[in-house]
Design a protein around this motif. Structure first.
Motif, PDB file in Angstrom:
ATOM      1  N   UNK B   1       0.815  -1.212   0.000  1.00  0.00           N
ATOM      2  CA  UNK B   1       0.000   0.000   0.000  1.00  0.00           C
ATOM      3  C   UNK B   1       0.845   1.258   0.000  1.00  0.00           C
ATOM      4  N   UNK B   2       2.168   1.084   0.134  1.00  0.00           N
ATOM      5  CA  UNK B   2       2.983   2.292   0.218  1.00  0.00           C
ATOM      6  C   UNK B   2       3.046   3.003  -1.131  1.00  0.00           C
ATOM      7  N   UNK B   5       1.766   6.459  -1.558  1.00  0.00           N
ATOM      8  CA  UNK B   5       2.543   7.651  -1.252  1.00  0.00           C
ATOM      9  C   UNK B   5       3.655   7.878  -2.262  1.00  0.00           C
ATOM     10  N   UNK B 205     -18.491   4.353   6.691  1.00  0.00           N
ATOM     11  CA  UNK B 205     -17.123   4.019   6.292  1.00  0.00           C
ATOM     12  C   UNK B 205     -17.032   3.661   4.810  1.00  0.00           C
ATOM     13  N   UNK B 208     -17.263   6.757   2.902  1.00  0.00           N
ATOM     14  CA  UNK B 208     -16.051   7.560   3.084  1.00  0.00           C
ATOM     15  C   UNK B 208     -15.037   7.235   2.004  1.00  0.00           C
ATOM     16  N   UNK B 209     -14.838   5.919   1.766  1.00  0.00           N
ATOM     17  CA  UNK B 209     -13.845   5.506   0.770  1.00  0.00           C
ATOM     18  C   UNK B 209     -14.229   6.026  -0.601  1.00  0.00           C
ATOM     19  N   UNK B 234      -5.830   7.715   9.339  1.00  0.00           N
ATOM     20  CA  UNK B 234      -5.672   6.744   8.262  1.00  0.00           C
ATOM     21  C   UNK B 234      -6.223   7.307   6.953  1.00  0.00           C
ATOM     22  N   UNK B 237      -3.618   9.798   5.694  1.00  0.00           N
ATOM     23  CA  UNK B 237      -2.456   9.128   5.080  1.00  0.00           C
ATOM     24  C   UNK B 237      -2.797   8.608   3.705  1.00  0.00           C
ATOM     25  N   UNK B 238      -4.066   8.197   3.542  1.00  0.00           N
ATOM     26  CA  UNK B 238      -4.508   7.625   2.281  1.00  0.00           C
ATOM     27  C   UNK B 238      -4.471   8.659   1.150  1.00  0.00           C
ATOM     28  N   UNK B 261       4.374   9.588   8.772  1.00  0.00           N
ATOM     29  CA  UNK B 261       3.731   8.346   9.195  1.00  0.00           C
ATOM     30  C   UNK B 261       4.758   7.337   9.703  1.00  0.00           C
ATOM     31  N   UNK B 273      -0.311   8.674  16.098  1.00  0.00           N
ATOM     32  CA  UNK B 273      -0.131   7.546  15.182  1.00  0.00           C
ATOM     33  C   UNK B 273      -0.327   6.217  15.900  1.00  0.00           C
ATOM     34  N   UNK B 274       0.082   6.175  17.161  1.00  0.00           N
ATOM     35  CA  UNK B 274      -0.030   4.907  17.882  1.00  0.00           C
ATOM     36  C   UNK B 274      -1.488   4.551  18.147  1.00  0.00           C
ATOM     37  N   UNK B 278      -4.208  -1.194  13.325  1.00  0.00           N
ATOM     38  CA  UNK B 278      -3.543  -1.760  12.158  1.00  0.00           C
ATOM     39  C   UNK B 278      -4.425  -2.829  11.542  1.00  0.00           C
ATOM     40  N   UNK B 279      -4.378  -2.957  10.219  1.00  0.00           N
ATOM     41  CA  UNK B 279      -5.293  -3.898   9.566  1.00  0.00           C
ATOM     42  C   UNK B 279      -4.897  -5.357   9.720  1.00  0.00           C
TER      43      UNK B 279
END
Lengths: 313, 365
Positions: B1-2, B5, B205, B208-209, B234, B237-238, B261, B273-274, B278-279
Motif C-alpha cells: 500500500x505504500x 505515497x 465508512x 467515506x472511501x 488513516x 495518510x490515504x 507516518x 499515530x499509535x 492496524x489492519x
C-alpha cells in the motif's frame, strides 16, 4: 504503518452511491405545483375558497347586498332573522346582512393593509437585526422594545389622534402596533438560520449578503413568519373593532364588523343577532386565515412537499 | 500500500516549490466575554495561534489533530471565512487579509470549501440544480439559463451523480450523494484550491472511501490543490502528499506523508499515530499504544513554552521556558517539527508574562 485501511471500491466509484433513479417530474412551474399541492390539502383549500368568496363579496358589496346598509326603517326595528331579513335588523331597522356584506370591505381592507405594513417593516427590521447582530441588532431591537412598551391601544390612539380617523389611518395605526411583533418573530427565526452551515457554504462560494438574505435566510426563516401573519390578520380585524368601538376607527353610520359587534353588545339580551352575525363573520375570517396559514407553511416546505406529492399519487 | 505515497512524484519540500496558499504567524483569537450587561472582554480563546503553513500547488496537504485544536478554524481563516486577528495569508501571491470586495469575490471563486455535515451544508429549500448553479450565478459564469443548466449537468456527472436528479431537493438524497452535491458546488467556479473540512467525518465508512477516491480522482483530473482537514489519520495518510499535525492552535509537525507516518518526530504525533488500529491481526496485537495523560488544555489558557508540555511523556527542562519553533528534523527533506528534543530552538518565554507564549514578534519564523 503504511496500511491504508480503507476499502477500495469496485471499478466504478459511484456504483452504489449514485444510483438515484430519476423519476422525471412534469416540468410544471413552481407556483402551479404549489397551488396544486394546496388544493390537495382539503382544510387549506376550503379556507382559501371561503376567503376568496369573502374578498369577492367585499369587492362587489353594493351589488351583493340586498338592501342599502344605511337605510333606516323604524317599523322594522330589531326584527329577528326571517326570510325578508336573513340576519335580522338592528335598532334602527337596518338590514344586518347588508351591513355585514358592506363591513367586509372595511374590515378586510384594514386587516390586510395593517398586516402588510407590519409584515414588510417588521420582517425587514427583524431580518437586518438578526443577520447583522451587534450594534444593528441593539439599535433596531431597542427601538422595537420602545414601541412594544407602549400599550397597544394607546399607541394606536396616538397615531389616529395625529392623523385623524379613517380606514387608511386605522390600518396604519394597527400596523405600527404589530411591527415589533413581526420584528421579534423574524429576528428569532433568523438567528437560528444565520448559523446554519448552508449559509456559510453559500458565503464560501462568494454570495453577497443580499443574496444570502433573500435566497437562503428569508425562505428558511419564513414558516414562523407565515404563521404570525395569519394570526395577525385575525387580530387586526379585532383591533379595528376595538378602535371603532372607541370611536377612532370606522365612523358611524358606516359599517365594519368590529363596530357592529360593539354596537350590538348593548342589545345582546333582547336581540342576539345584532352581535352574533358580525361576530360569526370575524370568526370565519380569522379561522380561514389561520387554516390557510398552516396549509401554506406545510406546502412551502420541500420535505413536506415530497411527502404530500408522493402520498397523493 | 505504500505505492499510495510513492506515486506522487518527488518528495515535496525539495528545492523551492510553487506555493499556492501560505500562512505566516496566522492568529484567530476569539474574545471571551464576561456575562452581564457590560460584556467586557476578559480574555482570548486562541483557536489558531501563530500558524506558519505553506500549501504547494497541486498537492494534497492533510491537516490532522484532535477535536478543538483549531483545524477547522485554520481552514476557514485561510479563505477568510473567519477573519484572522493576526498574521497574514497569501493566496497565489495576493494578501488575503487585505483583499477588497472584488478581490475577495474572486478568491471565493478560486478557493472552495467542502463541509463536514452534508445534511447541514445544503439549503433544504433549494434544489440540487439551484445549489450547484449558485456559484455560476454569483460569478456570472456560463450566462444564460441553458448554459447554466448544461454546466450543472456536467458538474453532477463529474462527481458521479445522475444529471437527472438536478430538480430534486437535498432531503431526497443519502449522505454520500449529498456530499457529492456539496463537492459539485465547490467545483462550479473551477477553483484552484479546495478546503475539505472533515469532508468525510459524518459519512459511513464504505461511503467515506468512495468520497475519498472521488476527491483524489478530481484532484488529478482538475489539477486541484487540496487541504484535507480530518481527525482521521488513516484517511489523511490515504490521500495526502504531506501531513501537517496541529495541537492547540499551532502546527507542531509538517512533512512528507511517508516520513510523518513512518518516523514521527514529535511526541504528540507519535501518540496520535499509535492510536491508529492496524489492519493485520498480528501487527495489531503487537501495537504499542502511547496513551496521553490528562486533557487538552483550554485554548483560553495555553501553557507557557511548548504547549504540549503538560501531556508530553518526554518533557524536560527547557519545555516550559522556550516556545519551540519549527526546525528541520528526521531524514526526509521538508520534514519539520516544533520540539526541543531535536535541539532547543525558539523564543524564550518572557518571565513577567508566563501565561503567554511569544506572539507575533517571534524571530524564528
Amino acid at each position: 504503518m503504511t496500511g491504508a485501511p480503507l476499502p477500495e471500491p469496485a471499478a466504478s466509484p459511484t456504483a452504489t452511491d449514485a444510483g438515484v433513479r430519476s423519476t422525471q417530474r412534469a416540468p410544471r412551474p413552481r407556483w402551479r405545483e404549489t397551488l396544486g399541492l394546496l388544493a390537495r390539502n382539503p382544510t387549506a383549500a376550503i379556507a382559501a375558497a371561503v376567503l376568496v368568496l369573502l374578498v369577492l363579496m367585499a369587492v362587489f358589496d353594493e351589488t351583493v347586498a340586498p338592501d342599502g346598509p344605511n337605510e333606516i326603517s323604524v317599523d322594522d326595528r330589531l326584527q329577528a332573522p326571517s326570510w325578508a331579513h336573513p340576519f335580522g335588523t338592528d335598532d334602527l331597522g337596518r338590514d344586518i346582512l347588508s351591513r355585514v356584506v358592506l363591513g367586509a370591505g372595511v374590515s378586510l381592507r384594514v386587516g390586510f393593509l395593517a398586516v402588510a405594513f407590519a409584515l414588510v417593516v417588521g420582517a425587514l427590521v427583524g431580518l437586518l437585526a438578526g443577520f447583522y447582530g451587534r450594534w444593528v441588532d441593539d439599535v433596531l431591537m431597542r427601538f422595537m422594545d420602545v414601541l412594544f412598551a407602549f400599550p397597544a391601544v394607546l399607541l394606536a390612539i396616538a397615531v389616529l389622534a395625529v392623523r385623524g380617523p379613517g380606514a387608511g389611518n386605522t390600518a396604519l395605526a394597527i400596523g405600527i402596533v404589530y411591527v415589533p411583533v413581526f420584528a421579534r418573530v423574524t429576528r428569532a427565526s433568523v438567528l437560528g438560520v444565520r448559523e446554519e452551515v448552508y449559509v456559510r457554504a453559500s458565503r464560501s462560494v462568494g454570495a453577497s449578503d443580499w443574496r444570502l438574505l433573500t435566497r437562503h435566510v428569508l425562505p428558511n426563516a419564513a414558516p414562523p413568519i407565515i404563521v404570525q401573519t395569519s394570526i395577525s390578520l385575525a387580530f387586526a380585524v379585532l383591533a379595528e373593532a376595538a378602535l371603532s368601538f372607541l370611536g377612532l376607527g370606522t365612523q358611524p353610520p358606516n359599517p365594519s364588523w368590529g363596530l357592529m359587534l360593539a354596537e350590538g353588545r348593548g342589545f345582546i339580551d333582547i336581540a342576539w343577532w345584532l352581535a352574533f352575525f358580525p361576530g360569526m363573520a370575524i370568526f370565519l375570517t380569522v379561522l380561514c386565515f389561520n387554516l390557510l396559514g398552516d396549509g401554506l407553511r406545510d406546502v412551502l416546505d420541500p420535505r413536506q412537499r415530497t411527502l404530500m406529492a408522493g402520498g397523493g399519487r | 500500500m505504500s505505492s499510495v505515497f510513492l506515486d506522487k512524484g518527488s518528495a515535496p519540500g525539495q528545492g523551492r516549490r510553487d506555493v499556492l496558499v501560505s500562512a505566516r504567524g496566522l492568529e484567530v483569537h476569539f474574545p471571551v466575554r464576561s456575562g452581564g450587561p457590560l460584556r467586557r472582554t476578559t480574555g482570548a480563546l486562541r483557536a489558531v495561534d501563530g500558524v506558519d503553513l505553506d500549501v504547494y500547488r497541486g498537492e494534497t496537504l492533510g491537516l490532522v489533530g484532535e477535536s478543538g485544536c483549531g483545524k477547522s478554524t485554520l481552514g476557514n481563516a485561510l479563505l477568510r471565512l473567519v477573519p484572522p486577528t493576526g498574521g497574514t495569508v497569501t493566496f497565489d501571491g495576493l494578501d488575503v487579509t487585505a483583499m477588497g470586495r472584488r478581490q475577495l469575490r474572486d478568491l471565493r471563486r478560486r478557493a472552495g470549501m467542502v463541509f463536514q455535515d452534508p445534511f447541514a451544508s445544503l439549503d433544504p429549500r433549494r434544489t440540487v440544480a439551484q445549489t450547484v448553479s449558485e456559484p455560476l450565478e454569483v460569478h456570472r459564469l456560463h450566462p444564460g439559463r441553458q448554459a447554466r443548466a448544461a454546466r450543472v449537468r456536467e458538474l453532477l456527472e463529474l462527481v458521479g451523480l445522475d444529471p437527472a436528479v438536478a430538480s430534486r431537493y437535498p432531503h431526497e438524497f443519502s449522505g454520500g450523494q449529498r456530499q457529492r452535491v456539496g463537492i459539485a458546488r465547490a467545483l462550479a467556479g473551477e477553483p484552484d484550491f479546495l478546503v475539505c473540512d472533515e469532508a468525510i467525518a459524518s459519512l459511513d465508512v464504505s461511503i467515506q472511501a468512495q468520497v475519498l477516491n472521488l476527491l483524489r480522482r478530481l484532484q488529478r483530473q482538475l489539477g486541484l490543490t487540496l487541504l484535507f482537514i480530518s481527525h482521521d489519520l488513516s484517511a489523511v495518510r490515504h490521500v495526502s502528499d504531506r501531513i501537517a499535525v496541529m495541537y492547540l492552535g499551532r502546527v507542531v509537525e509538517v512533512g512528507p506523508a511517508t516520513a510523518v507516518a513512518a518516523e514521527p518526530q514529535m511526541p504528540y504525533t507519535r501518540a496520535l499515530l499509535s492510536a491508529v488500529p492496524l489492519p493485520h491481526p498480528a501487527l495489531e496485537r503487537s501495537r504499542q499504544r502511547i496513551v496521553l495523560r490528562g486533557d487538552v488544555p483550554s485554548p483560553a489558557r495555553v501553557p507557557s513554552g511548548c504547549r504540549f508540555r503538560t501531556r508530553c511523556p518526554d518533557v524536560f527542562e527547557p519545555c516550559p521556558d522556550v516556545d519551540p519553533a519549527l526546525q528541520a528534523v528526521g531524514s526526509a527533506p521538508g520534514h519539520v517539527a516544533a520540539c526541543h528534543l531535536h535541539g532547543v530552538v525558539g523564543t524564550p518565554v518572557r518571565r513577567e508574562d508566563p501565561a503567554a507564549p511569544a506572539g507575533a514578534g517571534d524571530p524564528a519564523r
